[in-house]
Design a protein around this motif. Structure first.
Motif, PDB file in Angstrom:
ATOM      1  N   ILE A 235     -24.517   3.446  24.762  1.00 37.33           N
ATOM      2  CA  ILE A 235     -24.883   4.444  26.314  1.00 37.33           C
ATOM      3  C   ILE A 235     -23.410   4.848  27.410  1.00 37.33           C
ATOM      4  O   ILE A 235     -23.382   5.376  27.460  1.00 37.33           O
ATOM      5  CB  ILE A 235     -26.085   4.483  26.810  1.00 37.33           C
ATOM      6  CG1 ILE A 235     -27.155   5.641  25.274  1.00 37.33           C
ATOM      7  CG2 ILE A 235     -26.537   5.643  28.046  1.00 37.33           C
ATOM      8  CD1 ILE A 235     -28.471   5.395  25.748  1.00 37.33           C
ATOM      9  N   GLU A 236     -23.766   2.973  27.876  1.00 38.42           N
ATOM     10  CA  GLU A 236     -22.359   3.153  28.991  1.00 38.42           C
ATOM     11  C   GLU A 236     -21.513   2.688  28.707  1.00 38.42           C
ATOM     12  O   GLU A 236     -20.694   3.256  29.074  1.00 38.42           O
ATOM     13  CB  GLU A 236     -23.253   1.349  29.495  1.00 38.42           C
ATOM     14  CG  GLU A 236     -24.559   1.300  29.953  1.00 38.42           C
ATOM     15  CD  GLU A 236     -25.214   2.148  30.778  1.00 38.42           C
ATOM     16  OE1 GLU A 236     -24.024   2.980  31.986  1.00 38.42           O
ATOM     17  OE2 GLU A 236     -25.995   3.143  30.424  1.00 38.42           O
TER      18      GLU A 236
ATOM     19  N   PRO B 236     -33.578  18.011  20.565  1.00 33.72           N
ATOM     20  CA  PRO B 236     -33.979  18.920  21.384  1.00 33.72           C
ATOM     21  C   PRO B 236     -32.580  19.879  21.848  1.00 33.72           C
ATOM     22  O   PRO B 236     -32.094  20.158  21.911  1.00 33.72           O
ATOM     23  CB  PRO B 236     -33.602  18.567  23.044  1.00 33.72           C
ATOM     24  CG  PRO B 236     -34.675  17.246  22.660  1.00 33.72           C
ATOM     25  CD  PRO B 236     -33.784  16.690  21.359  1.00 33.72           C
ATOM     26  N   GLY B 237     -31.495  19.111  21.446  1.00 30.90           N
ATOM     27  CA  GLY B 237     -29.973  19.587  21.630  1.00 30.90           C
ATOM     28  C   GLY B 237     -29.238  20.444  20.728  1.00 30.90           C
ATOM     29  O   GLY B 237     -28.790  21.633  20.760  1.00 30.90           O
ATOM     30  N   ASN B 238     -29.989  20.096  19.230  1.00 34.03           N
ATOM     31  CA  ASN B 238     -30.141  20.978  18.404  1.00 34.03           C
ATOM     32  C   ASN B 238     -30.838  22.133  17.303  1.00 34.03           C
ATOM     33  O   ASN B 238     -30.309  23.420  17.752  1.00 34.03           O
ATOM     34  CB  ASN B 238     -30.263  20.154  16.546  1.00 34.03           C
ATOM     35  CG  ASN B 238     -29.547  19.499  16.405  1.00 34.03           C
ATOM     36  OD1 ASN B 238     -28.199  19.679  15.924  1.00 34.03           O
ATOM     37  ND2 ASN B 238     -29.389  17.470  16.922  1.00 34.03           N
TER      38      ASN B 238
ATOM     39  N   ILE C 169     -31.405   9.073  29.275  1.00 33.64           N
ATOM     40  CA  ILE C 169     -32.160   9.819  29.107  1.00 33.64           C
ATOM     41  C   ILE C 169     -32.816  10.580  27.233  1.00 33.64           C
ATOM     42  O   ILE C 169     -34.018  10.044  26.628  1.00 33.64           O
ATOM     43  CB  ILE C 169     -33.315  11.062  29.831  1.00 33.64           C
ATOM     44  CG1 ILE C 169     -33.454  10.170  31.710  1.00 33.64           C
ATOM     45  CG2 ILE C 169     -34.392  11.467  29.780  1.00 33.64           C
ATOM     46  CD1 ILE C 169     -34.449   9.583  31.992  1.00 33.64           C
ATOM     47  N   ASP C 170     -32.008  11.315  27.037  1.00 38.06           N
ATOM     48  CA  ASP C 170     -31.732  11.444  25.746  1.00 38.06           C
ATOM     49  C   ASP C 170     -31.480  10.449  24.708  1.00 38.06           C
ATOM     50  O   ASP C 170     -32.062  10.985  23.331  1.00 38.06           O
ATOM     51  CB  ASP C 170     -31.366  12.876  25.553  1.00 38.06           C
ATOM     52  CG  ASP C 170     -30.944  13.806  26.623  1.00 38.06           C
ATOM     53  OD1 ASP C 170     -33.020  13.878  27.110  1.00 38.06           O
ATOM     54  OD2 ASP C 170     -30.429  14.560  26.991  1.00 38.06           O
ATOM     55  N   TYR C 171     -30.670   9.801  24.954  1.00 38.99           N
ATOM     56  CA  TYR C 171     -30.281   8.614  23.457  1.00 38.99           C
ATOM     57  C   TYR C 171     -31.657   7.810  23.693  1.00 38.99           C
ATOM     58  O   TYR C 171     -30.184   6.942  22.328  1.00 38.99           O
ATOM     59  CB  TYR C 171     -28.925   8.813  23.958  1.00 38.99           C
ATOM     60  CG  TYR C 171     -27.560  10.301  23.744  1.00 38.99           C
ATOM     61  CD1 TYR C 171     -28.453  11.471  23.755  1.00 38.99           C
ATOM     62  CD2 TYR C 171     -26.519  10.321  24.613  1.00 38.99           C
ATOM     63  CE1 TYR C 171     -27.961  12.525  23.545  1.00 38.99           C
ATOM     64  CE2 TYR C 171     -26.330  11.075  24.064  1.00 38.99           C
ATOM     65  CZ  TYR C 171     -26.534  12.377  23.032  1.00 38.99           C
ATOM     66  OH  TYR C 171     -25.493  14.029  23.434  1.00 38.99           O
ATOM     67  N   PRO C 172     -32.398   6.943  23.962  1.00 40.83           N
ATOM     68  CA  PRO C 172     -32.504   5.464  23.846  1.00 40.83           C
ATOM     69  C   PRO C 172     -32.689   5.435  22.667  1.00 40.83           C
ATOM     70  O   PRO C 172     -32.603   4.591  21.745  1.00 40.83           O
ATOM     71  CB  PRO C 172     -33.298   5.161  25.139  1.00 40.83           C
ATOM     72  CG  PRO C 172     -33.671   6.743  25.624  1.00 40.83           C
ATOM     73  CD  PRO C 172     -32.498   8.069  25.399  1.00 40.83           C
TER      74      PRO C 172
ATOM     75  N   VAL D   5     -27.980  19.329  31.245  1.00 40.88           N
ATOM     76  CA  VAL D   5     -27.933  19.563  33.035  1.00 40.88           C
ATOM     77  C   VAL D   5     -29.166  17.923  33.264  1.00 40.88           C
ATOM     78  O   VAL D   5     -29.614  17.333  32.421  1.00 40.88           O
ATOM     79  CB  VAL D   5     -29.200  20.250  32.636  1.00 40.88           C
ATOM     80  CG1 VAL D   5     -30.168  20.751  33.779  1.00 40.88           C
ATOM     81  CG2 VAL D   5     -28.434  21.986  32.889  1.00 40.88           C
ATOM     82  N   ASP D   6     -29.178  17.390  34.677  1.00 36.33           N
ATOM     83  CA  ASP D   6     -29.820  16.276  35.446  1.00 36.33           C
ATOM     84  C   ASP D   6     -31.035  16.438  34.708  1.00 36.33           C
ATOM     85  O   ASP D   6     -32.344  17.407  34.639  1.00 36.33           O
ATOM     86  CB  ASP D   6     -29.085  16.704  36.176  1.00 36.33           C
ATOM     87  CG  ASP D   6     -30.415  15.437  37.754  1.00 36.33           C
ATOM     88  OD1 ASP D   6     -31.263  15.255  37.019  1.00 36.33           O
ATOM     89  OD2 ASP D   6     -29.488  14.393  37.470  1.00 36.33           O
ATOM     90  N   PRO D   7     -32.037  15.208  34.013  1.00 32.78           N
ATOM     91  CA  PRO D   7     -33.323  15.987  34.090  1.00 32.78           C
ATOM     92  C   PRO D   7     -34.245  16.474  34.531  1.00 32.78           C
ATOM     93  O   PRO D   7     -35.029  17.020  34.318  1.00 32.78           O
ATOM     94  CB  PRO D   7     -33.398  14.182  33.647  1.00 32.78           C
ATOM     95  CG  PRO D   7     -31.988  13.134  32.671  1.00 32.78           C
ATOM     96  CD  PRO D   7     -31.353  14.347  33.643  1.00 32.78           C
TER      97      PRO D   7
END
Length: 161
Positions: A35-36, A127-129, A24-27, A88-90
């Protein structure tokens, strides 16, 4: 919600939370293959089991109705604590789970006698920052990390005790 130390029974759930979060966050930051590969490299059963056995590692999970919905991973290196991940799970975001995990990881590090706490987050993960800045962390450096064979910039944040 309950926050507790992770056990070996949580390994699959931790990997699932990491995978859903990264997808969800990194595409826009990482390609699908990275990612995988990153999730498999960082969250395979052996890697998580190794972290659970490490004396200086802290692995916490957040649980709602017996379901792991988030986790925090931190380590102590000498007198510095490093918060490596808070995910956290989206489907469970905006409920204060990340805040509670961060506070619990911080408290666990302080209990182990650290003088300061650092946190790492991909530079392009806005969002992480913002999450770390909201909790009083200040950007002090940049480092590089490798995910899926590619190099990415990570921001390093620091917060005094």
């Amino acid at each position: 919600m309950e926050i507790r130390r992770a056990t070996s029974a949580d390994i699959d759930a931790i990997k699932a939370v990491a995978g859903s979060t990264w997808r969800i966050d990194y595409p826009d930051i990482l390609n699908r293959e990275a990612i995988e590969e990153g999730v498999e490299e960082w969250y395979n059963s052996e890697q998580i089991a190794s972290e659970l056995a490490e004396d200086d590692a802290i692995l916490l999970v957040a649980e709602i109705d017996d379901e792991v919905v988030g986790f925090a991973h931190a380590v102590r290196r000498h007198r510095t604590g490093f918060i490596l991940r808070v995910y956290v799970d989206p489907d469970y975001r905006k409920q204060g789970i990340g805040s509670e995990l961060l506070a619990s990881a911080r408290d666990a590090l302080l209990t182990r006698g650290v003088d300061d706490i650092r946190a790492m987050v991909l530079a392009r993960n806005e969002p992480g920052n913002v999450f770390y800045e909201t909790f009083g962390f200040e950007k002090v450096d940049e480092e590089e990390t490798v995910i899926g064979g590619e190099t990415y910039t990570e921001n390093v944040y620091e917060r005094a005790r």
